[in-house]
Design a protein around this motif. Structure first.
Motif, short mmCIF file in Angstrom:
data_model
loop_
_atom_site.label_atom_id
_atom_site.label_comp_id
_atom_site.label_asym_id
_atom_site.label_seq_id
_atom_site.Cartn_x
_atom_site.Cartn_y
_atom_site.Cartn_z
N VAL A 51 1.36 -1.04 0.01
CA VAL A 51 -0.02 -0.12 -0.53
C VAL A 51 1.21 1.24 0.21
CG1 VAL A 51 -1.67 1.40 1.36
CG2 VAL A 51 -1.41 -1.43 0.90
N ARG A 52 1.01 2.45 -1.29
CA ARG A 52 1.77 3.39 -1.01
C ARG A 52 1.04 3.72 -2.30
NH1 ARG A 52 4.74 5.24 2.87
NH2 ARG A 52 2.93 4.26 3.33
N HIS A 53 1.22 5.31 -2.76
CA HIS A 53 0.67 5.93 -3.56
C HIS A 53 1.36 5.90 -4.97
CE1 HIS A 53 -0.49 9.46 -6.26
NE2 HIS A 53 -1.29 9.13 -5.83
N GLU A 54 2.68 5.63 -4.74
CA GLU A 54 3.26 5.29 -6.07
C GLU A 54 4.89 4.06 -6.18
OE1 GLU A 54 3.46 6.62 -8.99
OE2 GLU A 54 1.76 8.27 -8.52
N ASN A 55 4.67 3.94 -7.02
CA ASN A 55 6.07 2.75 -6.43
C ASN A 55 7.82 2.96 -6.52
OD1 ASN A 55 5.98 3.80 -9.54
ND2 ASN A 55 7.26 2.28 -9.92
N GLU A 56 7.41 4.66 -6.17
CA GLU A 56 8.78 5.49 -5.62
C GLU A 56 8.62 6.00 -4.70
OE1 GLU A 56 12.42 7.39 -4.53
OE2 GLU A 56 10.60 8.97 -5.36
N ILE A 57 9.49 5.76 -3.66
CA ILE A 57 8.88 5.72 -2.16
C ILE A 57 9.67 6.53 -1.60
CG2 ILE A 57 7.81 3.61 -1.93
CD1 ILE A 57 10.30 2.05 -0.81
N SER A 58 10.92 7.39 -2.09
CA SER A 58 11.44 8.29 -1.35
C SER A 58 11.08 9.37 -0.32
CB SER A 58 12.79 8.62 -2.30
OG SER A 58 12.32 9.69 -2.88
N GLY A 59 9.69 9.92 -1.20
CA GLY A 59 9.28 11.13 -0.44
C GLY A 59 7.47 10.67 1.17
N THR A 60 7.54 9.34 1.12
CA THR A 60 6.84 8.28 1.94
C THR A 60 7.18 7.94 2.67
OG1 THR A 60 6.23 6.35 0.35
CG2 THR A 60 4.85 9.37 -0.05
N GLU A 68 21.55 0.45 4.41
CA GLU A 68 21.58 -0.44 3.41
C GLU A 68 21.40 -0.38 2.43
OE1 GLU A 68 18.07 -0.82 6.89
OE2 GLU A 68 20.04 0.07 6.06
N PHE A 69 20.44 0.12 1.94
CA PHE A 69 19.46 0.33 1.15
C PHE A 69 19.70 1.53 0.05
CE2 PHE A 69 15.89 -1.24 3.40
CZ PHE A 69 16.21 -2.48 3.09
N ALA A 70 20.69 2.38 0.18
CA ALA A 70 21.96 3.01 -1.13
C ALA A 70 21.59 2.54 -1.99
CB ALA A 70 22.36 3.91 0.06
N ASP A 71 22.27 1.21 -1.80
CA ASP A 71 22.49 0.35 -3.51
C ASP A 71 21.45 0.92 -4.32
OD1 ASP A 71 21.78 -1.45 -2.43
OD2 ASP A 71 23.33 -2.17 -2.72
N ARG A 72 20.54 1.12 -4.06
CA ARG A 72 19.02 0.77 -4.93
C ARG A 72 18.73 1.50 -5.18
NH1 ARG A 72 16.37 -4.09 -2.35
NH2 ARG A 72 18.73 -5.43 -1.41
N ARG A 73 19.00 2.76 -5.35
CA ARG A 73 18.91 3.84 -5.75
C ARG A 73 18.99 3.88 -7.43
NH1 ARG A 73 20.69 9.62 -7.04
NH2 ARG A 73 18.94 11.09 -6.58
N THR A 74 17.36 4.56 -7.87
CA THR A 74 18.20 4.41 -9.31
C THR A 74 17.29 5.27 -10.78
OG1 THR A 74 17.62 2.51 -11.39
CG2 THR A 74 16.25 2.49 -10.03
N THR A 75 17.31 5.30 -11.20
CA THR A 75 16.18 6.00 -12.31
C THR A 75 15.81 5.33 -13.04
OG1 THR A 75 17.86 8.29 -12.21
CG2 THR A 75 16.43 8.15 -14.61
N LYS A 76 14.37 5.39 -13.42
CA LYS A 76 13.41 4.48 -14.05
C LYS A 76 11.92 5.40 -15.06
CE LYS A 76 13.31 0.42 -11.26
NZ LYS A 76 12.54 -0.69 -11.20
N THR A 77 11.59 4.98 -16.06
CA THR A 77 10.54 5.75 -16.54
C THR A 77 9.19 5.16 -16.37
OG1 THR A 77 12.07 6.16 -18.18
CG2 THR A 77 9.27 6.82 -18.40
N THR A 84 13.81 9.15 -10.65
CA THR A 84 15.14 8.75 -9.67
C THR A 84 14.65 8.43 -8.75
OG1 THR A 84 16.72 9.76 -11.14
CG2 THR A 84 17.59 9.18 -9.25
N GLY A 85 15.07 7.58 -7.55
CA GLY A 85 14.77 7.36 -6.65
C GLY A 85 14.81 5.87 -6.04
N TRP A 86 13.39 4.85 -5.14
CA TRP A 86 14.42 3.85 -4.85
C TRP A 86 12.25 3.33 -5.20
CZ3 TRP A 86 16.69 7.14 -2.50
CH2 TRP A 86 17.65 7.62 -2.08
#
Length: 341
Positions: A51-60, A68-77, A84-86
């Motif tokens: 349950v999240r409003h978006e699949n990019e979750i850095s703002g919520t 431990e999750f720093a390497d998951r940061r990436t860019t997608k369309t 860019t985010g997680w």
């Protein structure tokens, strides 16, 4: 003709007061007496509906502060937008369950932000179980308006959101109509995939005030039909029988001009009703920044404007349901006589 008062739907719970999609946000909305709550669902790497409003979750969530999750940061369309985010699909549910919810708009809603980092991210199953339990405790039917997010994007990653949603609803005992259930999406394709599966739910097509749906763009490119077409009489003719309703950006009802003066209510609600379609409107928020310019008052973006005047126009349209961020204000207004004047 007398108007039926609309259903009041807690949009992501009651995010005017608690971080969206947190347990306390849902609990507060239900305690305030909403008719239903609205969870948005995305998917984890191992196929859990989160349950999240978006699949990019850095703002919520607090994911950006977790080394431990720093390497998951990436860019997608995602749906044509480069981000860019997680992203939830890069985490297992066990990993996501360690994250904590945060207010998405802390500058605008500092009271809600005071509850940051206290509560874990939820699964759809958690919300379904919560609503069922509270329905029993309160002795009333509380519904769920389930929004499927980014179905085309997730299909590209190998996940069928229709299959995942059906499986979860059946496993949770929510497929038989014992409690009110609406399934909605900005993509009609996933709604069509769910039709005919024996799930007792209303299917509702979400419409933006502008743009084109991601599934049609993926299939037809620039020739894809617009959301505006779907809201037109011809578009509604095509939707009748395929879905039970539409859920529209409130601007499509308020119809503001270039100066921000509302000319509504527009014909979209009556046009949909003429074709047997129900109509929901999103989102009723009291802060100036979210109101049509005509209804803003002094005090800045976070101050409450003349939201009752805007909401009264929505109520006068005959809309069947409204999404609210402040559950107490929504219940108080839309169930009162003032909404009818």
């Amino acid at each position: 003709m007398a108007r039926t008062r609309p259903l009041v739907i807690g949009h992501r719970g009651s995010p005017g007061y608690r971080p969206e999609h947190s347990r306390s946000s849902y609990e507060l909305a239900i305690a305030c007496g909403v008719d239903a709550v609205e969870p948005d669902v995305v998917v984890s790497r191992d196929g859990v509906l989160v349950v999240r409003h978006e699949n990019e979750i850095s703002g919520t969530t607090d994911v950006a502060d977790r080394p431990e999750f720093a390497d998951r940061r990436t860019t997608k369309t995602v749906d044509g937008v480069r981000l860019t985010g997680w992203f939830t699909e890069d985490f297992t549910w066990d990993e996501l369950s360690t994250l904590r919810c945060r207010e998405r708009l802390p500058a605008l809603r500092p009271h809600s932000a005071a509850f940051d980092d206290r509560e874990p991210v939820l699964r759809l199953r958690d919300v379904l179980d919560l609503v069922r339990a509270d329905s029993t405790v309160q002795g009333r039917q509380i519904g769920v308006v389930l929004e499927i997010k980014h179905a085309t994007h997730f299909a590209g990653a190998g996940w069928s959101m229709a299959d995942l949603v059906e499986a979860e609803l059946r496993a949770a005992g929510w497929a038989d109509g014992a409690l009110p259930l609406v399934i909605e999406s900005f993509e009609q394709t996933v709604l069509a995939e769910l039709s005919g599966r024996g799930i007792r739910a209303e299917l509702v097509y979400l419409l933006e005030a502008s743009g084109r749906p991601a599934d049609l763009v993926a299939a037809h490119g620039a020739a894809a039909a617009t959301y505006a077409f779907a809201a037109s009489p011809r578009g509604l003719d095509e939707l009748a029988g395929a879905v039970e309703g539409i859920s529209v950006d409130k601007k499509m009802i308020l119809a503001p001009d270039r100066r921000g003066h509302a000319r509504g209510p527009s014909a979209v609600v009556d046009d949909a009703h003429d074709r047997g379609l129900r109509v929901f409107a999103w989102t009723c928020r009291p802060e100036n920044t979210f109101l049509v310019r005509q209804f803003r008052t002094p005090g800045g973006k976070a101050a409450f404007g003349d939201y009752e005047a805007e909401w009264r126009m929505l109520a006068s349209s005959g809309v069947d349901g409204v999404f609210v961020d402040h559950a107490d204000l929504g219940v108080e207004f839309f169930r009162s006589d003032i909404a009818d004047t």
